[in-house]
Design a protein around this motif. Structure first.
Motif, PDB file in Angstrom:
ATOM      1  N   MET A 271       0.819  -1.203   0.000  1.00 38.35           N
ATOM      2  CA  MET A 271       0.000   0.000   0.000  1.00 38.35           C
ATOM      3  C   MET A 271       0.858   1.260   0.000  1.00 38.35           C
ATOM      4  O   MET A 271       0.527   2.255  -0.662  1.00 38.35           O
ATOM      5  CB  MET A 271      -0.944  -0.005   1.207  1.00 38.35           C
ATOM      6  CG  MET A 271      -2.029  -1.077   1.143  1.00 38.35           C
ATOM      7  SD  MET A 271      -2.983  -1.071  -0.404  1.00 38.35           S
ATOM      8  CE  MET A 271      -3.733   0.577  -0.344  1.00 38.35           C
TER       9      MET A 271
ATOM     10  N   ARG B 135       0.932   4.158  -2.964  1.00 33.67           N
ATOM     11  CA  ARG B 135       0.791   5.582  -2.687  1.00 33.67           C
ATOM     12  C   ARG B 135       1.968   6.379  -3.259  1.00 33.67           C
ATOM     13  O   ARG B 135       1.791   7.428  -3.898  1.00 33.67           O
ATOM     14  CB  ARG B 135       0.691   5.814  -1.175  1.00 33.67           C
ATOM     15  CG  ARG B 135       0.417   7.267  -0.796  1.00 33.67           C
ATOM     16  CD  ARG B 135       0.195   7.425   0.687  1.00 33.67           C
ATOM     17  NE  ARG B 135       1.409   7.155   1.457  1.00 33.67           N
ATOM     18  CZ  ARG B 135       1.605   6.055   2.179  1.00 33.67           C
ATOM     19  NH1 ARG B 135       0.670   5.119   2.225  1.00 33.67           N
ATOM     20  NH2 ARG B 135       2.725   5.886   2.858  1.00 33.67           N
TER      21      ARG B 135
ATOM     22  N   ASP C  67      -8.530   2.646  -8.952  1.00 35.07           N
ATOM     23  CA  ASP C  67      -8.861   2.546  -7.533  1.00 35.07           C
ATOM     24  C   ASP C  67      -7.993   1.445  -6.937  1.00 35.07           C
ATOM     25  O   ASP C  67      -7.924   0.336  -7.474  1.00 35.07           O
ATOM     26  CB  ASP C  67     -10.332   2.180  -7.325  1.00 35.07           C
ATOM     27  CG  ASP C  67     -11.265   3.283  -7.750  1.00 35.07           C
ATOM     28  OD1 ASP C  67     -10.989   4.450  -7.418  1.00 35.07           O
ATOM     29  OD2 ASP C  67     -12.277   2.984  -8.423  1.00 35.07           O
ATOM     30  N   SER C  68      -7.330   1.742  -5.836  1.00 31.03           N
ATOM     31  CA  SER C  68      -6.544   0.724  -5.133  1.00 31.03           C
ATOM     32  C   SER C  68      -6.884   0.784  -3.658  1.00 31.03           C
ATOM     33  O   SER C  68      -6.943   1.864  -3.072  1.00 31.03           O
ATOM     34  CB  SER C  68      -5.039   0.942  -5.357  1.00 31.03           C
ATOM     35  OG  SER C  68      -4.630   2.224  -4.935  1.00 31.03           O
ATOM     36  N   TRP C  69      -7.107  -0.382  -3.066  1.00 36.64           N
ATOM     37  CA  TRP C  69      -7.549  -0.397  -1.678  1.00 36.64           C
ATOM     38  C   TRP C  69      -7.290  -1.763  -1.057  1.00 36.64           C
ATOM     39  O   TRP C  69      -7.091  -2.759  -1.755  1.00 36.64           O
ATOM     40  CB  TRP C  69      -9.020  -0.023  -1.571  1.00 36.64           C
ATOM     41  CG  TRP C  69      -9.933  -0.684  -2.553  1.00 36.64           C
ATOM     42  CD1 TRP C  69     -10.068  -0.395  -3.873  1.00 36.64           C
ATOM     43  CD2 TRP C  69     -10.834  -1.755  -2.296  1.00 36.64           C
ATOM     44  NE1 TRP C  69     -11.003  -1.215  -4.453  1.00 36.64           N
ATOM     45  CE2 TRP C  69     -11.490  -2.060  -3.519  1.00 36.64           C
ATOM     46  CE3 TRP C  69     -11.162  -2.486  -1.148  1.00 36.64           C
ATOM     47  CZ2 TRP C  69     -12.449  -3.064  -3.622  1.00 36.64           C
ATOM     48  CZ3 TRP C  69     -12.126  -3.481  -1.252  1.00 36.64           C
ATOM     49  CH2 TRP C  69     -12.752  -3.761  -2.478  1.00 36.64           C
TER      50      TRP C  69
ATOM     51  N   LYS D  95     -17.800  -3.213  -0.597  1.00 32.63           N
ATOM     52  CA  LYS D  95     -16.912  -2.588  -1.574  1.00 32.63           C
ATOM     53  C   LYS D  95     -16.525  -3.565  -2.674  1.00 32.63           C
ATOM     54  O   LYS D  95     -16.077  -3.153  -3.749  1.00 32.63           O
ATOM     55  CB  LYS D  95     -15.663  -2.048  -0.887  1.00 32.63           C
ATOM     56  CG  LYS D  95     -15.895  -0.833  -0.024  1.00 32.63           C
ATOM     57  CD  LYS D  95     -14.596  -0.237   0.501  1.00 32.63           C
ATOM     58  CE  LYS D  95     -13.785   0.398  -0.609  1.00 32.63           C
ATOM     59  NZ  LYS D  95     -12.582   1.093  -0.096  1.00 32.63           N
TER      60      LYS D  95
ATOM     61  N   GLN E 222      -9.028  -1.591 -11.314  1.00 33.82           N
ATOM     62  CA  GLN E 222      -9.244  -1.867  -9.895  1.00 33.82           C
ATOM     63  C   GLN E 222      -8.091  -2.729  -9.370  1.00 33.82           C
ATOM     64  O   GLN E 222      -7.796  -3.787  -9.938  1.00 33.82           O
ATOM     65  CB  GLN E 222     -10.560  -2.617  -9.684  1.00 33.82           C
ATOM     66  CG  GLN E 222     -11.793  -1.864 -10.153  1.00 33.82           C
ATOM     67  CD  GLN E 222     -12.141  -0.700  -9.249  1.00 33.82           C
ATOM     68  OE1 GLN E 222     -12.238  -0.865  -8.026  1.00 33.82           O
ATOM     69  NE2 GLN E 222     -12.301   0.476  -9.831  1.00 33.82           N
TER      70      GLN E 222
END
Length: 244
Positions: A128, A132, A148-150, A159, A170
């Protein structure tokens, strides 16, 4: 202080191209299309959009052999399912390579759904952080492509509907422990907030490309079954110390 990334490291480009060239001949996905769940004859367009591959196994195998010849690797006699290992020495930027490979696969073929599976919370947090730090770098290289990254959170399984239904790139990061116990993990249980579907069904519909970081730490029978439960289009296995 701002970290600057060098996009022209040849050994990293070689590693990226090794994966991208595996799918040579695959047409660029033009947009949304429906997917059917395994063992079900009906199309569930409300579940989401998935990756697909149209290349026959013979073409994939020849592409693989061509890459292996190019890189002086022993040629494979056949495909091992859709599992492909990338060996990179420690300190050569493995995480950068597979993150950039995601963008290249998206640009070249339109693949949109990718999952990074890691063996520990520490590695998950490192991934992560890399996402970023490289966000601006990759936005510059790839024309500000929406992404989107999560991190998967069992308290926010709804989600996964977004992951499945979105028509943009994604990237989901998930710890193997979050989904490797079907009897206990929330991801395998029916959920009223998801119209009674199990969260894993949205993942399966996405037919994700699964990137395994340090796969030698995820080789138990239980871990292998968990990876298979994601219904991956293929797995890309990155490590400096492969056991298999």
């Amino acid at each position: 202080m701002k970290i600057k990334f060098d996009e022209n490291q040849q050994y990293q480009l070689d590693a990226i191209n090794a994966v991208v060239d595996l799918f040579e001949g695959q047409p660029l996905a033009s947009g949304a299309f429906e997917f059917s769940l395994k063992n079900d004859d009906l199309l569930f367009s409300e579940l989401g959009l998935g990756n697909r591959i149209v290349l026959p196994e013979e073409t994939l195998l020849e592409n693989l052999r061509s890459i292996q010849r190019r890189d002086a690797v022993i040629e494979s006699e056949n495909l091992d399912g859709m599992n492909f290992s990338v060996e990179m020495e420690t300190g050569t930027g493995k995480t950068y390579v597979y993150l950039r490979t995601i963008y290249e696969l998206h640009r070249s073929y339109g693949f949109k759904k990718l999952i990074i599976v890691v063996p520990s919370v520490a590695i998950r947090e490192g991934v992560m952080t890399s996402l970023r730090l490289t966000q601006e770098h990759f936005s510059t290289l790839y024309g500000n492509v929406p992404v989107d990254s999560w991190v998967y959170d069992s308290r926010q399984v709804s989600k996964l509907r977004q992951f499945a239904q979105s028509n943009t790139l994604q990237i989901l990061v998930i710890n193997i422990d979050a989904f490797n116990k079907q009897a206990n993990n929330v991801i395998h249980k029916e959920n009223d907030r998801l119209s009674g579907y199990r969260p894993i069904e949205f993942v399966q519909t996405a037919n994700p490309i699964v990137i395994m970081d340090e796969p030698q730490n995820m080789e138990s029978d239980q871990a292998k079954a968990a990876i298979a439960s994601l219904n991956p289009l293929c797995t890309l296995r990155y490590s400096a110390t492969h056991r298999n």
